[in-house]
Design a protein around this motif. Structure first.
Motif, PDB file in Angstrom:
ATOM      1  N   ILE A 185     148.398  31.458  56.547  1.00 53.01           N
ATOM      2  CA  ILE A 185     147.638  30.304  55.931  1.00 53.01           C
ATOM      3  C   ILE A 185     147.331  29.035  57.221  1.00 53.01           C
ATOM      4  N   PHE A 186     148.166  29.002  57.757  1.00 48.24           N
ATOM      5  CA  PHE A 186     148.385  27.528  58.753  1.00 48.24           C
ATOM      6  C   PHE A 186     149.167  28.041  60.029  1.00 48.24           C
ATOM      7  N   GLU A 187     148.429  27.867  61.110  1.00 51.84           N
ATOM      8  CA  GLU A 187     148.967  28.277  62.479  1.00 51.84           C
ATOM      9  C   GLU A 187     148.373  27.349  63.304  1.00 51.84           C
ATOM     10  N   PRO A 188     148.892  26.233  63.968  1.00 50.82           N
ATOM     11  CA  PRO A 188     148.368  25.296  64.828  1.00 50.82           C
ATOM     12  C   PRO A 188     148.480  25.961  66.334  1.00 50.82           C
ATOM     13  N   SER A 189     147.819  25.528  67.044  1.00 51.00           N
ATOM     14  CA  SER A 189     147.816  25.986  68.766  1.00 51.00           C
ATOM     15  C   SER A 189     147.345  24.891  69.521  1.00 51.00           C
ATOM     16  N   GLY A 190     147.716  25.367  70.908  1.00 52.11           N
ATOM     17  CA  GLY A 190     147.508  24.082  71.692  1.00 52.11           C
ATOM     18  C   GLY A 190     146.192  24.127  72.257  1.00 52.11           C
ATOM     19  N   VAL A 191     145.846  23.202  73.251  1.00 53.39           N
ATOM     20  CA  VAL A 191     144.380  22.956  73.605  1.00 53.39           C
ATOM     21  C   VAL A 191     143.817  23.945  74.488  1.00 53.39           C
ATOM     22  N   ASP A 192     144.718  24.920  75.213  1.00 58.44           N
ATOM     23  CA  ASP A 192     144.431  26.002  75.770  1.00 58.44           C
ATOM     24  C   ASP A 192     143.916  27.151  75.007  1.00 58.44           C
TER      25      ASP A 192
END
Length: 593
Positions: free
Chosen positions: A287-294
């Motif tokens: 449901i939720f997974e952030p990630s970096g700019v790359d």
């Protein structure tokens, strides 16, 4: 009571999305143990942890999974790692779990070594999670159905990816700062990258590991699966044919080996990253997974995943972009480049609650630097001030929420120092006493006679952090060495006014001030040291005087005189703390004119 901050707002959205989908709350992190998992990578864990923990605080079950991307290829030999040399280059192209660990490691592989290093810190930080090894998933056949599905639908996947390949090429060439934005949840355009974020994305694209993998395209046709050669163990392979009906897959390797295998039974390969990630979203119902700019730059894996996840029966998770975490005075961190500060390094000089606070107090899209130099003292001053505001009920909602999240998780509080003393004060005392615990306890016991410290154990773990910082991080020019005897030449050259100030400090010299020993506490010595210049100028020792430039200049002159006579410097630790540490007899010996 529900907390009010960025974590709460994301948790609201996550809970609502899980209810809409009729699915449990699953928050995910992905870590590649390609080298030291540094403090920038920690944001990949802390952000989902804080959200999952908030969901649990509301009495709702939440699963925080950490996917260890240990089946990724070994890309390069990191520079500057102990126990590692260029001979590791022969393993480039192998899965991280097939690469030997650094010399001297008790672990069975490169991946296991760096994973264990990280997991020790995650435990110390109070982070509860479920681990998933991608090596175990792929080699056990857990993903076989998904692999066969992707190969069967390779033309459809290729068509989706082809829409983004021109964007991929532009990103690889280095997108101009500020250009474009990535779609957010529901396909809405996300904010454009700032110049700093775009520059960071360009830097990340070169060394980010999984984010830099190809999408499976090749001259001989598109295949979303990459075999590891069964002879040399590397992924220097090219798929040359595949039969959907039989699952026969043929490949050749740069080592010269070629073979045909049944993919339904073959366990030596993985989906290419841009297909692997959305497949896993569906497999774990994330449901939720952030990630970096790359990962969120134009044409990148997170953007492509929006269109590929539905093929596997799911959707792209809620996934805000998080900004980079830096180290003050250090260029951007990269695990594949070797020596970088890891969570264990921070935990040697910071209590777990402080490390958590660094991540909890800022929104994911706010970048920040972590200081290992003397700036840590100011950081601790801020933390201690927040603790006081919280205890007094004077903290704002976001401040209170950050403090609660830093010092506890849903089902327990984290260890705290029973008797916290100012970090900068402890650092001065540890520096002056060179770690002598009896001396340290004597001095600390005099800081506040109304609330004395009876054992050094009451000062831990903060004291342990301070001792390590003084031993390993304190700048040489900041170290304090007390004179062994009086500075006779300086005392002889002192003016009448300076001599009077020294006598007043030591004995009162007929003023309202008393002998220095009579107020031998931090509060008493502060009164004495700051009182001397005031009394000499006709003020009361405890009078609050604002805007008097002559008095300010006189105080500076007096303080410099004391520092020169005590430690042969113009500046140093706070004078009341320094006097406490030196002791009354030695102070008299060094300051008697």
């Amino acid at each position: 009571m529900q907390l009010d901050d960025w974590v709460s707002r994301i948790a609201d959205e996550v809970i609502a999305e899980a209810q809409r989908l009729g699915s449990p709350v699953v928050c995910a992190s992905g870590l590649s143990p390609s080298g030291p998992i540094h403090l920038g990578n920690l944001r990949e864990v802390m952000t989902p942890h804080l959200v999952a923990d908030e969901v649990r605080r509301r009495g709702i079950a939440a699963d925080h999974l950490i996917s260890w991307d240990d089946y990724d290829r070994f890309r390069r030999v990191p520079a500057g790692l102990d126990g590692v040399d260029e001979s590791w280059a022969e393993h480039i192209g192998k899965p991280l779990t097939s690469v030997p660990p650094p010399h001297g490691s008790p672990h069975r592989s490169w991946a296991a070594h760096f994973r264990a290093q990280c997991e020790e810190s995650l435990n110390e930080l109070g982070i509860d999670y479920r681990s998933i090894s991608q090596t175990e998933q792929y080699t056990s056949g857990a993903y076989t159905e998904q692999i066969l599905f992707a190969m069967e639908h390779r033309a459809q996947i290729d068509k989706v990816l082809d829409q983004y390949r021109t964007l991929d090429a532009a990103a690889a060439a280095g997108a101009k700062p500020g250009n474009g934005g990535t779609p957010g949840k529901g396909g809405k355009p996300a904010p454009k990258l700032s110049e700093d974020e775009a520059a960071a994305a360009a830097a990340a694209a070169e060394g980010s590991g999984a984010a830099a993998e190809d999408d499976g395209s090749a001259d001989g046709g598109y295949y979303p699966y990459k075999p590891y050669c069964t002879v040399c163990g590397r992924d220097t392979t090219t798929v040359t044919g595949y039969d959907d009906a039989t699952t026969e897959l043929s490949y050749s390797c740069a080592c010269g080996h070629s073979e045909t295998v049944l993919l339904k039974d073959f366990r030596h390969g993985k989906l290419v990253w841009k297909v692997d990630w959305p497949m896993r979203w569906a497999y774990e119902k994330v449901i939720f997974e952030p990630s970096g700019v790359d990962h969120q730059s134009p044409g990148s894996s997170f953007e492509v995943g929006k269109d590929l996840a539905p093929l596997f029966g799911w959707q792209r998770p809620i996934g805000p972009m998080y900004a980079f975490v830096g180290i003050k005075g250090m260029a951007k961190m990269s695990s594949s480049r070797g020596r970088v500060p890891v969570p264990a390094d921070a935990l040697q000089i910071m209590e777990p609650a402080l490390v958590r606070w660094l991540y909890a107090r800022r929104r994911p899209n706010q970048s920040f630097d972590i200081a290992f130099d003397a700036e840590i003292q100011r950081l601790y001053d801020e933390w201690d001030a927040l603790q006081r505001r919280v205890s007094e009920g004077a903290a704002g909602p976001a401040e209170y929420a950050a403090q609660v999240r830093a010092s506890s998780v849903a089902d327990r509080s984290l260890p705290v120092t029973p008797h916290p003393i100012s970090y900068r004060t402890l650092a001065s005392i540890v520096d002056i006493t060179t770690g002598d615990e009896d001396q340290l306890l004597r001095i600390v016991g005099q800081l506040d006679p109304k609330d004395p410290v009876s054992s050094v154990d009451e000062l831990r773990p903060r004291l342990d952090c301070v001792e390590h910082w003084v031993a390993t991080r304190m700048a040489a020019e900041d170290r304090t060495v007390v004179r062994t005897g009086p500075a006779t030449e300086l005392l002889a050259a002192a003016t009448d006014e300076q001599r009077e100030s020294l006598r007043m400090l030591l004995d009162g010299n007929g003023s309202e001030l008393s002998a220095v020993e009579d107020g031998w506490t931090l509060e008493g010595l502060t009164h004495q040291v700051y009182g001397v210049p005031k009394v000499q100028r006709g003020f009361a020792a405890d009078q609050i005087v604002k805007g008097d430039k002559e008095l300010s200049a006189a105080q500076r002159t007096f303080f410099v005189l004391l520092y020169r006579l005590l430690i042969d410097k113009d500046t140093g630790p706070r004078l009341p703390t320094l006097l406490l540490a030196i002791g009354p007899e030695r102070v008299r010996a060094l300051l008697t004119p």
